[in-house]
Design a protein around this motif. Structure first.
Motif, mmCIF file in Angstrom:
data_model
loop_
_atom_site.group_PDB
_atom_site.id
_atom_site.type_symbol
_atom_site.label_atom_id
_atom_site.label_comp_id
_atom_site.label_asym_id
_atom_site.label_seq_id
_atom_site.Cartn_x
_atom_site.Cartn_y
_atom_site.Cartn_z
ATOM 1 N N SER A 52 6.472 -18.496 -14.557
ATOM 2 C CA SER A 52 7.263 -17.364 -15.063
ATOM 3 C C SER A 52 8.314 -17.801 -16.076
ATOM 4 C CB SER A 52 7.945 -16.623 -13.901
ATOM 5 O OG SER A 52 8.990 -17.391 -13.346
ATOM 6 N N ILE A 53 8.635 -19.114 -16.119
ATOM 7 C CA ILE A 53 9.657 -19.591 -17.056
ATOM 8 C C ILE A 53 9.136 -20.713 -17.958
ATOM 9 C CG2 ILE A 53 11.630 -18.904 -15.650
ATOM 10 C CD1 ILE A 53 11.809 -21.742 -14.583
ATOM 11 N N THR A 54 7.823 -20.951 -17.932
ATOM 12 C CA THR A 54 7.221 -22.017 -18.730
ATOM 13 C C THR A 54 7.096 -21.597 -20.197
ATOM 14 O OG1 THR A 54 6.033 -23.108 -16.921
ATOM 15 C CG2 THR A 54 5.026 -23.246 -19.089
ATOM 16 N N ILE A 82 -3.808 -25.739 -19.274
ATOM 17 C CA ILE A 82 -4.671 -25.217 -18.212
ATOM 18 C C ILE A 82 -5.928 -26.051 -18.026
ATOM 19 C CG2 ILE A 82 -3.778 -22.878 -18.478
ATOM 20 C CD1 ILE A 82 -6.394 -22.202 -20.004
ATOM 21 N N THR A 83 -6.473 -25.954 -16.808
ATOM 22 C CA THR A 83 -7.669 -26.719 -16.437
ATOM 23 C C THR A 83 -8.951 -25.895 -16.512
ATOM 24 O OG1 THR A 83 -7.410 -26.126 -14.098
ATOM 25 C CG2 THR A 83 -6.317 -28.144 -14.841
ATOM 26 N N GLU A 131 -10.825 -21.692 -17.613
ATOM 27 C CA GLU A 131 -10.694 -20.351 -18.185
ATOM 28 C C GLU A 131 -10.152 -19.363 -17.151
ATOM 29 O OE1 GLU A 131 -10.742 -19.352 -21.128
ATOM 30 O OE2 GLU A 131 -11.586 -21.084 -22.174
ATOM 31 N N THR A 132 -10.410 -19.625 -15.874
ATOM 32 C CA THR A 132 -9.850 -18.767 -14.826
ATOM 33 C C THR A 132 -8.327 -18.802 -14.864
ATOM 34 O OG1 THR A 132 -11.766 -19.150 -13.404
ATOM 35 C CG2 THR A 132 -9.776 -18.330 -12.340
ATOM 36 N N ALA A 133 -7.780 -19.985 -15.095
ATOM 37 C CA ALA A 133 -6.317 -20.105 -15.202
ATOM 38 C C ALA A 133 -5.803 -19.303 -16.393
ATOM 39 C CB ALA A 133 -5.922 -21.573 -15.332
ATOM 40 N N ARG A 134 -6.541 -19.324 -17.492
ATOM 41 C CA ARG A 134 -6.130 -18.530 -18.656
ATOM 42 C C ARG A 134 -6.075 -17.042 -18.300
ATOM 43 N NH1 ARG A 134 -6.749 -19.656 -24.059
ATOM 44 N NH2 ARG A 134 -8.435 -21.177 -23.687
ATOM 45 N N GLU A 135 -7.116 -16.563 -17.614
ATOM 46 C CA GLU A 135 -7.168 -15.153 -17.218
ATOM 47 C C GLU A 135 -5.977 -14.793 -16.330
ATOM 48 O OE1 GLU A 135 -10.938 -14.610 -15.346
ATOM 49 O OE2 GLU A 135 -12.069 -15.214 -17.132
ATOM 50 N N ASN A 136 -5.631 -15.673 -15.398
ATOM 51 C CA ASN A 136 -4.489 -15.417 -14.519
ATOM 52 C C ASN A 136 -3.197 -15.281 -15.319
ATOM 53 O OD1 ASN A 136 -6.142 -15.568 -12.235
ATOM 54 N ND2 ASN A 136 -5.706 -17.735 -11.887
ATOM 55 N N LEU A 137 -3.025 -16.150 -16.295
ATOM 56 C CA LEU A 137 -1.803 -16.131 -17.102
ATOM 57 C C LEU A 137 -1.753 -14.897 -17.996
ATOM 58 C CD1 LEU A 137 -1.616 -19.913 -18.053
ATOM 59 C CD2 LEU A 137 -0.099 -18.701 -16.484
ATOM 60 N N LEU A 138 -2.872 -14.548 -18.600
ATOM 61 C CA LEU A 138 -2.896 -13.368 -19.464
ATOM 62 C C LEU A 138 -2.583 -12.105 -18.671
ATOM 63 C CD1 LEU A 138 -5.994 -14.168 -21.721
ATOM 64 C CD2 LEU A 138 -3.572 -14.305 -22.345
ATOM 65 N N LYS A 139 -3.119 -12.024 -17.453
ATOM 66 C CA LYS A 139 -2.834 -10.868 -16.595
ATOM 67 C C LYS A 139 -1.361 -10.802 -16.226
ATOM 68 C CE LYS A 139 -7.461 -10.558 -14.536
ATOM 69 N NZ LYS A 139 -8.273 -10.772 -13.307
ATOM 70 N N GLY A 176 0.968 -11.536 -18.265
ATOM 71 C CA GLY A 176 1.716 -11.211 -19.467
ATOM 72 C C GLY A 176 2.079 -12.382 -20.347
ATOM 73 N N VAL A 177 1.484 -13.552 -20.139
ATOM 74 C CA VAL A 177 1.791 -14.725 -20.952
ATOM 75 C C VAL A 177 1.160 -14.575 -22.336
ATOM 76 C CG1 VAL A 177 1.425 -17.223 -21.181
ATOM 77 C CG2 VAL A 177 2.027 -16.249 -18.954
ATOM 78 N N ASP A 178 1.881 -14.942 -23.355
ATOM 79 C CA ASP A 178 1.394 -14.939 -24.732
ATOM 80 C C ASP A 178 0.249 -15.941 -24.861
ATOM 81 O OD1 ASP A 178 0.964 -15.266 -27.454
ATOM 82 O OD2 ASP A 178 3.073 -15.461 -27.970
ATOM 83 N N SER A 179 -0.905 -15.488 -25.349
ATOM 84 C CA SER A 179 -2.078 -16.359 -25.443
ATOM 85 C C SER A 179 -1.830 -17.572 -26.330
ATOM 86 C CB SER A 179 -3.279 -15.571 -25.980
ATOM 87 O OG SER A 179 -3.023 -15.096 -27.291
ATOM 88 N N GLY A 180 -0.890 -17.448 -27.278
ATOM 89 C CA GLY A 180 -0.593 -18.558 -28.166
ATOM 90 C C GLY A 180 0.131 -19.710 -27.496
ATOM 91 N N LYS A 181 0.616 -19.481 -26.286
ATOM 92 C CA LYS A 181 1.316 -20.540 -25.549
ATOM 93 C C LYS A 181 0.395 -21.267 -24.559
ATOM 94 C CE LYS A 181 5.838 -18.202 -25.655
ATOM 95 N NZ LYS A 181 6.937 -17.670 -24.806
ATOM 96 N N ILE A 182 -0.871 -20.828 -24.493
ATOM 97 C CA ILE A 182 -1.814 -21.374 -23.522
ATOM 98 C C ILE A 182 -2.745 -22.361 -24.207
ATOM 99 C CG2 ILE A 182 -3.629 -20.820 -21.853
ATOM 100 C CD1 ILE A 182 -2.429 -17.985 -21.674
#
Length: 361
Positions: free
Chosen positions: A143-145, A150-151, A153-161, A163-169
């Motif tokens: 929440s503050i990263t 990420i390891t 694509e599932t982790a990416r989906e979790n972060l996008l859900k 509200g994380v900016d995709s450009g930070k992943i």
């Protein structure tokens, strides 16, 4: 640019070691990145000796905060206070944390409150089980990263859900696999191999430490009975966690095929895993290693933060009901366990990808 690299327990050092090796390589080529390895002292482990660091070529910490043990709140507070003091004396530009231990969350909070950027390796993994302290650590940290490594694509989906900016992943892979592949040729045969006259695929490796599985004597005993009754003539090698050992002492369970050992070094334990017929565990990290080594893995949990090990790899969630064990072992012994594949980017080159991003930053 000074980066603080945080580690709080043995597995953390295995995750940060390849990142440090890559930074040192880049430094020799003129990179301006500097690092400070900070051990929070969250876990005091007698196996954290010189041999541990030398075996895996892991550098000794530059700083040890010596936070020690305590309740969740006590430990979090001590780490935050001591890391804040370090940052106020000599600030860094980025705090890089790994995994999901208390140190990960505590140092992230301390850094962020001093307006220092946070990078999280293994960001976005979720079990969705808030009874696990690790899940809370993951959620708070993410929440503050600022930079999410990420390891899967599932982790990416979790972060996008979330509200994380995709450009930070940044999808980079798994640093634990960097360490595994770098050291695989150096695995060491433990003494128990000859003492028990073990042979490849002639035994099972077992680990169990989660409170829900081991704290209740009747539950642990039922697990063991089911495993012993349905594992044919296979030996069961059980490097036993101190928490589990205390319960075993009370239940007094003995069997001629069950062999309890002291916790092993990384090189010895993975030698056993690589040559086992299968692993029975409630650990998350081991499921990653068995997936890469192609070893069947039976996980005694109802959920996992590493679903790719089940969807792609050799792992299967058996659950926490002992009655689920017999049919799973029957499939294993009959040769019907699925082969599995290695997840994308679990190729031993994760650390160079991480350092590429750090250099861009």
């Amino acid at each position: 640019m000074l980066i603080d690299i945080i580690a709080g327990a043995r597995p953390n050092f295995m995750k940060v070691a390849p990142i440090i090796h890559e930074i040192k390589k880049r430094q020799s080529l003129g990179s301006s990145i500097e690092f400070r390895l900070v051990h929070t002292g969250q876990h005091y482990d007698k196996k954290m000796s010189d041999d541990f660091f030398d075996q895996l070529n892991i550098p000794h910490p530059d700083v040890n905060l010596e936070s020690g043990s305590g309740t969740q709140a006590e430990q979090t507070a001590k780490i935050m206070v001591r890391y804040e003091q370090l940052l106020m004396e000599k600030p860094c530009e980025i705090t890089l944390v790994v995994g999901d231990v208390t140190s990960t969350m505590a140092c992230s909070i301390a850094a962020k409150k001093l307006n220092i950027r946070v990078a999280h390796v293994e960001a976005g993994i979720r079990s969705f089980d808030l009874s696990m302290p690790e899940e809370i650590n993951r959620m708070v940290t993410d929440s503050i990263t600022d930079y999410f490594f990420i390891t899967s694509e599932t982790a990416r989906e979790n972060l996008l859900k979330a509200g994380v900016d995709s450009g930070k992943i940044y999808f980079v892979g798994n640093t634990m696999i960097d360490t595994l592949l770098k050291n695989r040729s150096r695995f060491q045969q433990p003494e128990v191999w000859n003492e028990l006259n073990l042979s490849p695929k002639g035994y099972l490796v077992m680990t169990m430490h989660r409170p829900a599985n081991v704290d209740a004597e009747h539950k642990l005993k039922e697990f063991m009975f089911k495993i012993l009754d349905h594992s044919g003539d296979l030996s069961i090698i059980f490097p036993i966690h101190p928490r589990t050992a205390k319960v075993f002492d009370r239940i007094g369970l003995f069997h001629d095929r069950l062999h309890l050992t002291e916790p092993m070094s990384y090189l010895e334990f993975n030698y056993l895993v690589e040559n086992a017929m299968a692993v029975i565990t409630d650990s998350g990290g081991i499921t990653e290693e068995t997936t890469v080594m192609g070893i069947p893995c039976l996980t005694l949990r109802d959920n996992t933060e590493r679903p790719e090990t089940c969807e792609i790899g050799t792992n299967e969630l058996i659950g926490t009901d002992p009655l689920n064990i017999p049919p799973a072992l029957e499939r294993l012994l009959s040769g019907n366990w699925r082969k599995g594949e290695i997840p994308a980017l679990w190729d031993g080159k994760t650390s160079p990808r991480i350092v590429d991003v750090l250099e861009q930053i």
